[in-house]
Scaffold this motif. Structure first.
Motif, PDB file in Angstrom:
ATOM      1  N   MET A 194       0.838  -1.188   0.000  1.00 22.13           N
ATOM      2  CA  MET A 194       0.000   0.000   0.000  1.00 22.13           C
ATOM      3  C   MET A 194       0.882   1.250   0.000  1.00 22.13           C
ATOM      4  O   MET A 194       1.846   1.334   0.739  1.00 22.13           O
ATOM      5  N   ILE A 195       0.537   2.184  -0.843  1.00 18.98           N
ATOM      6  CA  ILE A 195       1.239   3.463  -0.904  1.00 18.98           C
ATOM      7  C   ILE A 195       0.336   4.541  -0.329  1.00 18.98           C
ATOM      8  O   ILE A 195      -0.812   4.699  -0.747  1.00 18.98           O
ATOM      9  N   ARG A 196       0.870   5.267   0.651  1.00 19.71           N
ATOM     10  CA  ARG A 196       0.148   6.395   1.234  1.00 19.71           C
ATOM     11  C   ARG A 196       0.902   7.669   0.856  1.00 19.71           C
ATOM     12  O   ARG A 196       2.124   7.706   0.896  1.00 19.71           O
ATOM     13  N   ILE A 197       0.182   8.696   0.491  1.00 16.39           N
ATOM     14  CA  ILE A 197       0.787   9.915  -0.031  1.00 16.39           C
ATOM     15  C   ILE A 197       0.766  11.030   1.020  1.00 16.39           C
ATOM     16  O   ILE A 197      -0.288  11.426   1.507  1.00 16.39           O
ATOM     17  N   GLY A 198       1.964  11.486   1.374  1.00 16.40           N
ATOM     18  CA  GLY A 198       2.102  12.632   2.262  1.00 16.40           C
ATOM     19  C   GLY A 198       2.962  13.678   1.586  1.00 16.40           C
ATOM     20  O   GLY A 198       3.365  13.523   0.435  1.00 16.40           O
ATOM     21  N   ALA A 199       3.277  14.740   2.314  1.00 10.58           N
ATOM     22  CA  ALA A 199       4.092  15.805   1.725  1.00 10.58           C
ATOM     23  C   ALA A 199       4.884  16.517   2.805  1.00 10.58           C
ATOM     24  O   ALA A 199       4.569  16.443   3.992  1.00 10.58           O
ATOM     25  N   ASN A 200       5.917  17.200   2.355  1.00 11.72           N
ATOM     26  CA  ASN A 200       6.655  18.107   3.215  1.00 11.72           C
ATOM     27  C   ASN A 200       6.049  19.500   3.048  1.00 11.72           C
ATOM     28  O   ASN A 200       5.703  19.888   1.924  1.00 11.72           O
ATOM     29  N   PRO A 201       5.907  20.274   4.111  1.00  8.92           N
ATOM     30  CA  PRO A 201       5.298  21.599   3.968  1.00  8.92           C
ATOM     31  C   PRO A 201       6.130  22.605   3.193  1.00  8.92           C
ATOM     32  O   PRO A 201       5.734  23.768   3.048  1.00  8.92           O
ATOM     33  N   ILE A 202       7.283  22.172   2.664  1.00 11.11           N
ATOM     34  CA  ILE A 202       8.090  23.070   1.831  1.00 11.11           C
ATOM     35  C   ILE A 202       7.301  23.554   0.612  1.00 11.11           C
ATOM     36  O   ILE A 202       7.630  24.584   0.014  1.00 11.11           O
ATOM     37  N   CYS A 203       6.247  22.813   0.257  1.00  6.42           N
ATOM     38  CA  CYS A 203       5.390  23.274  -0.839  1.00  6.42           C
ATOM     39  C   CYS A 203       4.648  24.554  -0.466  1.00  6.42           C
ATOM     40  O   CYS A 203       4.157  25.268  -1.342  1.00  6.42           O
ATOM     41  N   TRP A 204       4.555  24.842   0.832  1.00  5.52           N
ATOM     42  CA  TRP A 204       3.877  26.039   1.323  1.00  5.52           C
ATOM     43  C   TRP A 204       4.843  27.030   1.978  1.00  5.52           C
ATOM     44  O   TRP A 204       4.666  28.231   1.858  1.00  5.52           O
ATOM     45  N   SER A 205       5.828  26.525   2.706  1.00  2.00           N
ATOM     46  CA  SER A 205       6.785  27.402   3.369  1.00  2.00           C
ATOM     47  C   SER A 205       8.102  26.667   3.564  1.00  2.00           C
ATOM     48  O   SER A 205       8.126  25.446   3.656  1.00  2.00           O
ATOM     49  N   ASN A 206       9.177  27.430   3.616  1.00  2.06           N
ATOM     50  CA  ASN A 206      10.526  26.878   3.580  1.00  2.06           C
ATOM     51  C   ASN A 206      11.185  26.947   4.955  1.00  2.06           C
ATOM     52  O   ASN A 206      11.052  27.949   5.654  1.00  2.06           O
ATOM     53  N   ASP A 207      11.885  25.892   5.331  1.00  2.00           N
ATOM     54  CA  ASP A 207      12.571  25.879   6.615  1.00  2.00           C
ATOM     55  C   ASP A 207      13.964  26.499   6.540  1.00  2.00           C
ATOM     56  O   ASP A 207      14.447  27.060   7.528  1.00  2.00           O
ATOM     57  N   ASP A 208      14.640  26.359   5.401  1.00  2.00           N
ATOM     58  CA  ASP A 208      15.983  26.928   5.267  1.00  2.00           C
ATOM     59  C   ASP A 208      15.944  28.444   5.121  1.00  2.00           C
ATOM     60  O   ASP A 208      16.819  29.151   5.618  1.00  2.00           O
ATOM     61  N   MET A 209      14.937  28.929   4.391  1.00  2.00           N
ATOM     62  CA  MET A 209      14.751  30.373   4.220  1.00  2.00           C
ATOM     63  C   MET A 209      13.311  30.682   4.591  1.00  2.00           C
ATOM     64  O   MET A 209      12.413  30.630   3.742  1.00  2.00           O
ATOM     65  N   ILE A 210      13.078  30.965   5.867  1.00  2.00           N
ATOM     66  CA  ILE A 210      11.706  31.042   6.375  1.00  2.00           C
ATOM     67  C   ILE A 210      10.905  32.192   5.778  1.00  2.00           C
ATOM     68  O   ILE A 210       9.678  32.224   5.902  1.00  2.00           O
ATOM     69  N   GLU A 211      11.587  33.130   5.105  1.00  2.00           N
ATOM     70  CA  GLU A 211      10.845  34.214   4.462  1.00  2.00           C
ATOM     71  C   GLU A 211      10.058  33.712   3.247  1.00  2.00           C
ATOM     72  O   GLU A 211       9.085  34.346   2.826  1.00  2.00           O
ATOM     73  N   ILE A 212      10.473  32.578   2.683  1.00  2.00           N
ATOM     74  CA  ILE A 212       9.743  32.005   1.548  1.00  2.00           C
ATOM     75  C   ILE A 212       8.495  31.311   2.092  1.00  2.00           C
ATOM     76  O   ILE A 212       8.581  30.331   2.826  1.00  2.00           O
ATOM     77  N   GLY A 213       7.343  31.833   1.749  1.00  2.00           N
ATOM     78  CA  GLY A 213       6.086  31.302   2.270  1.00  2.00           C
ATOM     79  C   GLY A 213       5.811  31.713   3.697  1.00  2.00           C
ATOM     80  O   GLY A 213       4.923  31.153   4.343  1.00  2.00           O
ATOM     81  N   ARG A 225      -5.074  18.682   2.825  1.00  2.00           N
ATOM     82  CA  ARG A 225      -6.240  17.801   2.931  1.00  2.00           C
ATOM     83  C   ARG A 225      -7.081  17.829   1.660  1.00  2.00           C
ATOM     84  O   ARG A 225      -7.490  16.782   1.132  1.00  2.00           O
ATOM     85  N   ASP A 226      -7.298  19.011   1.132  1.00  2.00           N
ATOM     86  CA  ASP A 226      -8.198  19.160  -0.016  1.00  2.00           C
ATOM     87  C   ASP A 226      -7.652  18.532  -1.289  1.00  2.00           C
ATOM     88  O   ASP A 226      -8.428  18.164  -2.177  1.00  2.00           O
ATOM     89  N   ILE A 227      -6.317  18.396  -1.409  1.00  2.00           N
ATOM     90  CA  ILE A 227      -5.769  17.751  -2.597  1.00  2.00           C
ATOM     91  C   ILE A 227      -5.554  16.250  -2.390  1.00  2.00           C
ATOM     92  O   ILE A 227      -5.011  15.572  -3.261  1.00  2.00           O
ATOM     93  N   GLY A 228      -5.985  15.748  -1.234  1.00  2.00           N
ATOM     94  CA  GLY A 228      -5.991  14.311  -1.029  1.00  2.00           C
ATOM     95  C   GLY A 228      -4.790  13.730  -0.314  1.00  2.00           C
ATOM     96  O   GLY A 228      -4.628  12.505  -0.281  1.00  2.00           O
ATOM     97  N   LEU A 229      -3.952  14.579   0.264  1.00  2.00           N
ATOM     98  CA  LEU A 229      -2.819  14.047   1.021  1.00  2.00           C
ATOM     99  C   LEU A 229      -3.311  13.416   2.317  1.00  2.00           C
ATOM    100  O   LEU A 229      -4.323  13.829   2.890  1.00  2.00           O
ATOM    101  N   GLU A 230      -2.565  12.412   2.775  1.00  2.00           N
ATOM    102  CA  GLU A 230      -2.937  11.721   4.011  1.00  2.00           C
ATOM    103  C   GLU A 230      -2.062  12.132   5.193  1.00  2.00           C
ATOM    104  O   GLU A 230      -2.463  11.955   6.348  1.00  2.00           O
ATOM    105  N   GLY A 231      -0.866  12.630   4.904  1.00  2.00           N
ATOM    106  CA  GLY A 231       0.051  12.962   5.989  1.00  2.00           C
ATOM    107  C   GLY A 231       0.943  14.132   5.635  1.00  2.00           C
ATOM    108  O   GLY A 231       1.062  14.523   4.470  1.00  2.00           O
ATOM    109  N   MET A 232       1.578  14.691   6.675  1.00  2.00           N
ATOM    110  CA  MET A 232       2.489  15.817   6.481  1.00  2.00           C
ATOM    111  C   MET A 232       3.740  15.622   7.322  1.00  2.00           C
ATOM    112  O   MET A 232       3.691  15.099   8.443  1.00  2.00           O
ATOM    113  N   GLU A 233       4.872  16.056   6.767  1.00  2.00           N
ATOM    114  CA  GLU A 233       6.092  16.145   7.546  1.00  2.00           C
ATOM    115  C   GLU A 233       6.071  17.447   8.348  1.00  2.00           C
ATOM    116  O   GLU A 233       5.298  18.359   8.070  1.00  2.00           O
TER     117      GLU A 233
END
Length: 205
Positions: free
Chosen positions: A1-20, A33-41
């Protein structure tokens, strides 16, 4: 089974916190949630305790995937690294993660905006001989927390190119799994499909 999650870098950056930096955690999680992800880093806007982290993600029907942990195994042995990681390991375990996302960050340049990638660290044979068994031992120790170590080959670090990924996989034991980053292996000059096929039984994330 494959479960799809994401890193929040798609919304905001940890290395350069001004990005996002203007994007709220709530916007991030609701859109995930709305795009169907099940988990987040974990990211810099997330709660920092396991109960709060689980609760916040649960508000959006999400679970905790894991979060980046920087190792410095070229500077300290596996037992010292394990001791240094204890709080991070507990957080991941108690928040419900199954993996520890790891990357060796000794002398890394990926977080230094003034350093070109050409200045990244490249290991000598003597350093590989130190690094690989320490990573294997660290992964074995991590299992005490019920977590699987998955290694993230990353631009600007000691495991970047396809040859380095191959050497890393050949030199580490079965306790070490690969986090296959198709973007980074492509940017590093490799073929993501080849890597996926070669290490199919050791890809853990």
């Amino acid at each position: 089974m494959i479960r799809i999650g994401a890193n929040p870098i798609c919304w905001s950056n940890d290395d350069m916190i001004e990005i996002g930096g203007n994007i709220s955690l709530e916007q991030c999680l609701s859109e995930a949630r709305d795009i169907g992800l099940e988990g987040m880093e974990k990211g810099n806007k997330f709660p920092t305790t396991a109960p709060a982290l689980r609760a916040k993600l649960a508000e959006y029907g999400l679970v905790f995937v894991s979060g980046w942990y920087s190792t410095f195994l070229l500077e300290r042995d596996a037992e010292a690294e394990f001791a240094a990681a204890e709080a991070e390991l507990k957080l991941r375990r108690d928040a419900g993660a199954q993996v520890l996302v790891t990357c060796e960050c000794t002398r890394t340049v990926h977080g230094d905006k003034s350093a070109p990638l050409s200045k990244r660290p490249v290991l000598t044979d003597a350093e590989w001989a130190i690094f690989l068994p320490r990573m294997t031992r660290f992964a074995e120790l991590v299992k005490r927390f019920g977590l699987q170590l998955v290694y993230h080959h990353h631009m600007g670090t000691v495991v970047q190119t396809p040859a380095e990924v191959d050497r890393f996989m050949a030199g580490t034991g079965p306790a070490v799994k690969l986090l296959l980053d198709t973007g980074h292996i492509t940017w590093g000059g490799g073929d993501a499909v080849r890597v996926a096929k070669t290490y199919a039984d050791r890809i853990g994330h």
